[in-house]
Design an enzyme around this catalytic site. Structure first.
Site, PDB file in Angstrom:
ATOM      1  N   ALA A 145       0.725  -1.303  -0.007  1.00 13.00           N
ATOM      2  CA  ALA A 145      -0.127  -0.104  -0.001  1.00 13.00           C
ATOM      3  C   ALA A 145       0.837   1.464   0.091  1.00 13.00           C
ATOM      4  O   ALA A 145       2.134   1.015   0.298  1.00 13.00           O
ATOM      5  CB  ALA A 145      -0.944   0.049   1.291  1.00 13.00           C
TER       6      ALA A 145
ATOM      7  N   ALA B  56       3.845   7.416   3.963  1.00 11.47           N
ATOM      8  CA  ALA B  56       4.756   6.092   3.840  1.00 11.47           C
ATOM      9  C   ALA B  56       3.976   5.099   2.818  1.00 11.47           C
ATOM     10  O   ALA B  56       2.926   5.305   2.383  1.00 11.47           O
ATOM     11  CB  ALA B  56       5.061   5.613   4.989  1.00 11.47           C
ATOM     12  N   THR B  57       5.091   4.371   2.422  1.00 11.67           N
ATOM     13  CA  THR B  57       4.805   3.377   1.519  1.00 11.67           C
ATOM     14  C   THR B  57       4.881   2.066   2.194  1.00 11.67           C
ATOM     15  O   THR B  57       5.993   1.793   3.166  1.00 11.67           O
ATOM     16  CB  THR B  57       5.454   3.078   0.156  1.00 11.67           C
ATOM     17  OG1 THR B  57       5.161   4.295  -0.535  1.00 11.67           O
ATOM     18  CG2 THR B  57       4.987   1.975  -0.583  1.00 11.67           C
TER      19      THR B  57
ATOM     20  N   ASP C 209      -7.644   7.591  14.691  1.00 12.70           N
ATOM     21  CA  ASP C 209      -7.864   7.379  13.366  1.00 12.70           C
ATOM     22  C   ASP C 209      -8.584   6.016  13.009  1.00 12.70           C
ATOM     23  O   ASP C 209      -8.255   5.375  12.249  1.00 12.70           O
ATOM     24  CB  ASP C 209      -6.818   7.642  12.648  1.00 12.70           C
ATOM     25  CG  ASP C 209      -6.982   7.801  11.104  1.00 12.70           C
ATOM     26  OD1 ASP C 209      -8.031   8.107  10.640  1.00 12.70           O
ATOM     27  OD2 ASP C 209      -6.008   7.574  10.369  1.00 12.70           O
TER      28      ASP C 209
END
Length: 650
Positions: A17, A22-23, A135
């Site tokens: 993702a 970030a990845t 979140d």
């Protein structure tokens, strides 16, 4: 990045993702030979004036998650830097996330309640250590291959004491799941996560968010000013218990919600138990709208507009710390710090709806421009946007004086109490927000008032109790218990409390360290030799080393005087303990036996007979004992064995 070795041990295998910060890659940990999720922060975020803030948040995620140990929380294994790459190594969860599951339509009632329960169980672990996730959304609820829930992305998590008030003017989180207090004040508590789970549960049951198709600012307005629509408004067959549960979780007043995830979990389990099996296995029809279920999935990972998308609706930044965050596909990390633009997805909304949004956006712009001068001045000087700081001179002063100081600054006060070893009773220990921190001009400051030194009462009946029970009672009361001493004691069994450093029932400071003395039982001794000793002396010798005496019946003996110890048990040198018993047998003296008649016998025959009977023989000879014949013996009948018999021989 594929094939690259990060940190000397993590070989990148595939990309999972990509988010705004970030990845995430699937990597192979060469050292431990296992798959991990490798989260690498975009290098450009570490540059510029805000670079330090992004790096700090990235590292905070590792610290936040590392504090949690729960099967429902994605574990963080490692954190490091490799060149210009900052990375986290996390548990790799094979499967998908809840957003992917919702793309297939609403969940059954039972499955939705189970996912909510598992999510709350994971959040409860965070709440117990003082963390608020902030979140909660489908992208952060991962489902492994067995369907079990793993809550991910604690990148927004902060300690509760750090998020009860915001000072930055920016709130992280996705608007569709934000509680009203986050939008209006930026304040977060564990009840904020409960609100998000309530929205999540509604979405799982109905297949759509409560306010689909509306702009983020409109959604925010609904959250603040309206109660969440009940699921039964969209799915008529849903029972009232479901409506009541979601209304409880999404109460606009945080005080009306369960205070934390553990309490909310109890409510979910109670509702699930109350529902019939027919309801639990039923699922709603997928919503007719072609809009995706994601609250906003039409921005790329950097937050910029997709050139292939249609027209955009401007999202105004709400004053007092509000912004919207978007998610794309299976993204797990998102950061937007400036006003963002939300664009359509691959399937554009109907032209009429887009035109209505454009008109609404223009009206907002016109109103803002028309009232800009007066409105801005009012907002930041008299309205909700006005701020002040908590005075510094509150700690250590009397409560009334502190209240007058705050009243002079236009602030309301509430009070709570706590024990304090330094601040006298009735004086202020601290405040929340703390002195020097920002607070709204019409806000409230909590004053924490000292109760003085906390005094505790020492429990009763500890002497004679076991060491384990006494220690538990003292610790339950609040005392610290030092390592116990041990001492020999003749009366107390081993392991029993015989002495304490403070009296039972007394009042002591809470920081008093209590030491207990525990019995080791009677002290060890060696049994002394008392055979042949007079009975009274033997008893005195044994008592001198702490031993008790017990007697058996006396026995006759020729070698031991009457009243002296004939035998002892245990014998001399045996290991024993004080208060053990030594059994003594006293001599009754020699026995009386029949005296042989030896008159007429020769001297030798008479002597042999008498000595064989246990007597001592003495011989008197007349005329030299010419005939060697016993003419007379002085003892006949019976006599004490060992006595002397005199013979007259001639």
């Amino acid at each position: 990045m594929l094939g690259r070795l990060v940190g000397g041990r993590y070989e990148i295998v595939a990309r999972v993702a990509r988010g705004g910060m970030a990845t995430v890659y699937r990597a192979r940990d060469r050292r431990l030979d296992r798959d991990v999720a490798l989260k690498i922060m975009h290098p450009h975020l570490a540059e510029g004036v805000d670079g330090g803030r992004f790096v700090s948040r990235f590292r905070r995620e590792a610290r936040s998650s590392a504090r949690l140990s729960h099967p429902g929380v994605v574990a963080v294994f490692d954190q490091g830097v490799d060149g210009d790459l900052s990375y986290l190594t996390m548990e790799y969860v094979a499967g998908s996330n809840l957003r992917g599951a919702l793309h297939d339509g609403p969940l059954t009632v039972g499955r939705a309640l189970d996912v909510a329960a598992q999510t709350l169980a994971a959040l409860a672990a965070a709440h117990r250590v003082g963390l608020v996730h902030r979140d909660v959304k489908p992208e952060n609820v991962l489902l492994d291959e067995d369907g079990a829930v793993k809550v991910a992305d604690f990148g927004l998590a902060r300690a509760v004491t750090e998020v009860t008030t915001t000072t930055t003017g920016t709130i992280l989180g996705t608007v569709a799941y934000l509680a009203p207090e986050v939008i209006t004040t930026g304040g977060c508590t564990p009840a904020t996560d409960v609100y998000a789970v309530g929205v999540l549960l509604s979405e799982m049951l109905t297949g759509t968010l409560p306010y689909p198709g509306e702009t983020p600012i409109q959604v925010a307005f609904h959250h603040v000013h309206e109660d969440l629509p009940t699921p039964s408004e969209r799915v008529g067959w849903l029972p009232a218990q479901i409506d009541d549960l979601i209304a409880l979780f999404t109460a606009r007043d945080p005080e009306g919600r369960p205070p934390h995830a553990a309490a909310a979990l109890v409510a979910v389990r109670a509702v699930r138990t109350a529902l019939d099996d027919e309801v639990l296995v039923r699922a709603a029809e997928p919503p007719a709208s072609s809009e995706p279920a994601s609250p906003a999935d039409d921005l790329d990972d950097a937050g910029s507009a997709d050139a292939a998308g249609g027209s955009a609706d401007a999202v105004d930044e709400i004053p007092a710390a509000f912004f919207t965050e978007v998610s794309a596909g299976h993204l797990t990390e998102h950061v937007v710090t400036d006003p963002t633009t939300e664009l359509g997805s691959g399937s554009r909304p109907p032209r009429r709806r887009r035109r209505r949004r454009v008109v609404a956006g223009l009206l907002v712009v016109v109103l803002l421009l028309a009232g800009g001068g007066v409105g801005t001045w009012w907002w930041y000087t008299e309205g909700p946007g006005a701020w002040t700081t908590v005075p510094d001179d509150l700690a250590g002063v009397e409560l009334r004086a502190a209240q007058e100081t705050l009243s002079g600054h236009g602030l309301e006060t509430t009070t709570s109490e706590t024990y304090d070893d330094e601040v006298p009773a009735g004086d202020v220990v601290t405040s929340a927000p703390a002195p020097g921190e920002r607070v709204r001009t019409d806000g409230t400051v909590e004053l924490v008032v000292s109760l003085g030194v906390q005094l505790l009462t020492v429990p009763e009946d500890l002497l004679g109790a076991t060491a384990q029970d006494a220690t538990a009672a003292l610790e339950d009361t609040g005392f610290t218990v030092a390592t116990p001493r041990t001492a020999y004691d003749d009366r107390a069994p081993e392991g029993e409390v015989v002495e304490m450093s403070v009296p039972e029932g007394s009042t002591q400071r809470h920081d008093t360290v209590v030491r207990i003395t525990v019995s080791d039982g009677p002290a060890p001794v060696r049994v002394p030799q008392v055979v042949g000793v007079d009975g009274d002396q033997a008893e005195e010798d044994l008592a001198g080393v702490g031993l008790e005496v017990e007697y058996t019946d006396p026995e006759h003996a020729t070698g031991t005087p009457e009243g002296h110890v004939l035998t002892q048990d245990p014998e001399q040198g045996t290991a024993a303990h004080r208060t053990d018993t030594v059994t003594l047998t006293l001599s009754a003296g020699p026995p009386e036996v029949e005296v042989p008649d030896v008159e007429g016998m020769s001297t030798q025959e008479a002597t042999d007979a008498l000595e064989e009977a246990g007597f001592v023989v003495e011989v008197n000879r007349y005329l030299g004992g010419l005939l060697d014949t016993v003419r007379f013996q002085d003892t006949t009948g019976t006599a004490l064995q060992g006595s002397t018999v005199t013979l007259t021989v001639w």
